[in-house]
Design an enzyme around this catalytic site. Structure first.
Site, PDB file in Angstrom:
ATOM      1  N   LYS A 167       0.830  -1.211   0.000  1.00  0.00           N
ATOM      2  CA  LYS A 167       0.000   0.000   0.000  1.00  0.00           C
ATOM      3  C   LYS A 167       0.860   1.256   0.000  1.00  0.00           C
ATOM      4  O   LYS A 167       0.598   2.211  -0.734  1.00  0.00           O
ATOM      5  CB  LYS A 167      -0.922  -0.005   1.223  1.00  0.00           C
ATOM      6  CG  LYS A 167      -1.735   1.287   1.405  1.00  0.00           C
ATOM      7  CD  LYS A 167      -2.651   1.555   0.220  1.00  0.00           C
ATOM      8  CE  LYS A 167      -3.262   2.961   0.269  1.00  0.00           C
ATOM      9  NZ  LYS A 167      -4.167   3.166   1.402  1.00  0.00           N
ATOM     10  N   LYS A 235       1.632  12.188   4.949  1.00  0.00           N
ATOM     11  CA  LYS A 235       1.899  11.167   5.971  1.00  0.00           C
ATOM     12  C   LYS A 235       2.328   9.861   5.323  1.00  0.00           C
ATOM     13  O   LYS A 235       3.285   9.211   5.763  1.00  0.00           O
ATOM     14  CB  LYS A 235       0.646  10.956   6.825  1.00  0.00           C
ATOM     15  CG  LYS A 235       0.774   9.904   7.930  1.00  0.00           C
ATOM     16  CD  LYS A 235       0.285   8.509   7.497  1.00  0.00           C
ATOM     17  CE  LYS A 235      -1.210   8.481   7.274  1.00  0.00           C
ATOM     18  NZ  LYS A 235      -1.679   7.083   6.957  1.00  0.00           N
TER      19      LYS A 235
END
Length: 299
Positions: A167, A235
């Site tokens: 991911k 992030k």
């Protein structure tokens, strides 16, 4: 099946509602109070420990710190229902995924990493791609639930962190694609070729694919309505940087796109879609103001 759910942001609500539509009993908790409209159709419980009394519990929280604070520091594993399987759908660091796997093993709780590819509108349609890592028995037990949430479940291995690495890598590559399109626009608009015509050619020849289709539209429209907010994208690029550092290898393209996205967030664009980083590149570091008609209303 009785399912617990923690984290009812835009993605979490979509996942919880799809599980309810599939006939499951969902008991959900959110860290902050929800508006009645947001909670509509979802059974809200008083605390996260109640969610951990289900057969399966999903968490869709924003980052490592949020999961650590709710699950680990809240000692939810100690009081969890016997036989529970915990499915973490958030994008978290590889190191934290490894820590979670170890802590769940110690507590005798099943653990599956299942981060998803897709925006909230895709989640609402049940068309996510679900990236899965975990022990075979735990994955088999929750796969029917994951199939409700996505158009395809990708089993990537028995180590949960394998799904998280995939991911993080995928999001890193999307950011690189956004920057590539922006730099292409810089070249083509310098001689008067409009970006819509340029992207029509690109999508019809060399770069057909969901990321290019979705983000070329954002860049063409220039509104950058949030699907995936820039501050969250930053992030994720930080997680990619940390993972890259752990390998001891240099990832220069990652360094470049992280810096570009950081510029966008520092310019006050953190709540816009992360493709707003393209505007920083195309404007030479001076992003254009967002048209008033496209601005979100915030309470």
């Amino acid at each position: 099946m009785h399912i617990g759910f923690i984290g009812l942001g835009s993605m979490g609500r979509a996942l919880a509602r799809n599980l309810i539509k599939a006939g499951h009993d969902v008991s959900a908790w959110n860290r902050s109070a929800l508006e009645p409209e947001a909670a509509h159709g979802i059974t809200i419980v008083d605390g996260p420990e109640e969610a951990f009394q289900a057969e399966v519990v999903f968490t869709m929280l924003s980052d490592d710190a949020a999961i650590r604070g709710v699950v680990l520091e809240g000692a939810l594993l100690d009081g969890a229902r016997a036989g529970l399987i915990h499915v973490v759908t958030s994008t978290i660091s590889i190191a934290f995924a490894e820590e979670l796997a170890a802590r769940h093993d110690e507590a005798g709780i099943g653990f599956v990493s299942a981060p998803v590819l897709g925006r909230p509108d895709v989640a609402a349609r049940g068309e996510l791609n679900v990236l899965v890592g975990g022990k075979a028995d735990a994955v088999a037990a929750v796969e029917p639930l994951l199939a409700v949430l996505g158009r395809k479940v990708w089993q990537l291995g028995e180590i949960p962190a394998q799904a998280n690495a995939a991911k993080i890598a995928a999001n890193m590559m999307i950011a690189m694609a956004i920057e590539a399109m922006a730099e292409g626009v810089v070249l083509t608009e310098s001689v008067g070729l409009g970006r819509a015509r340029f992207f029509e050619m690109i999508l019809g020849t060399l770069f057909a694919g969901r990321a290019y289709e979705s983000y070329s539209a954002q860049i063409t429209e220039g509104a950058f309505q949030p699907g995936f907010k820039a501050r969250l994208g930053l992030k994720d690029l930080r997680l990619a940087t940390e993972a890259g550092s752990a390998t001891g290898r240099s990832l220069p393209m990652l360094d470049a796109v992280r810096e570009r996205l950081s510029e966008a967030v520092s310019a006050g664009l953190g709540e816009r879609d992360w493709s707003v980083m393209a505007d920083v590149t195309m404007s030479g570091g001076d992003p254009s103001p967002i048209p008033a008609a496209t601005k979100e209303k915030h309470p």
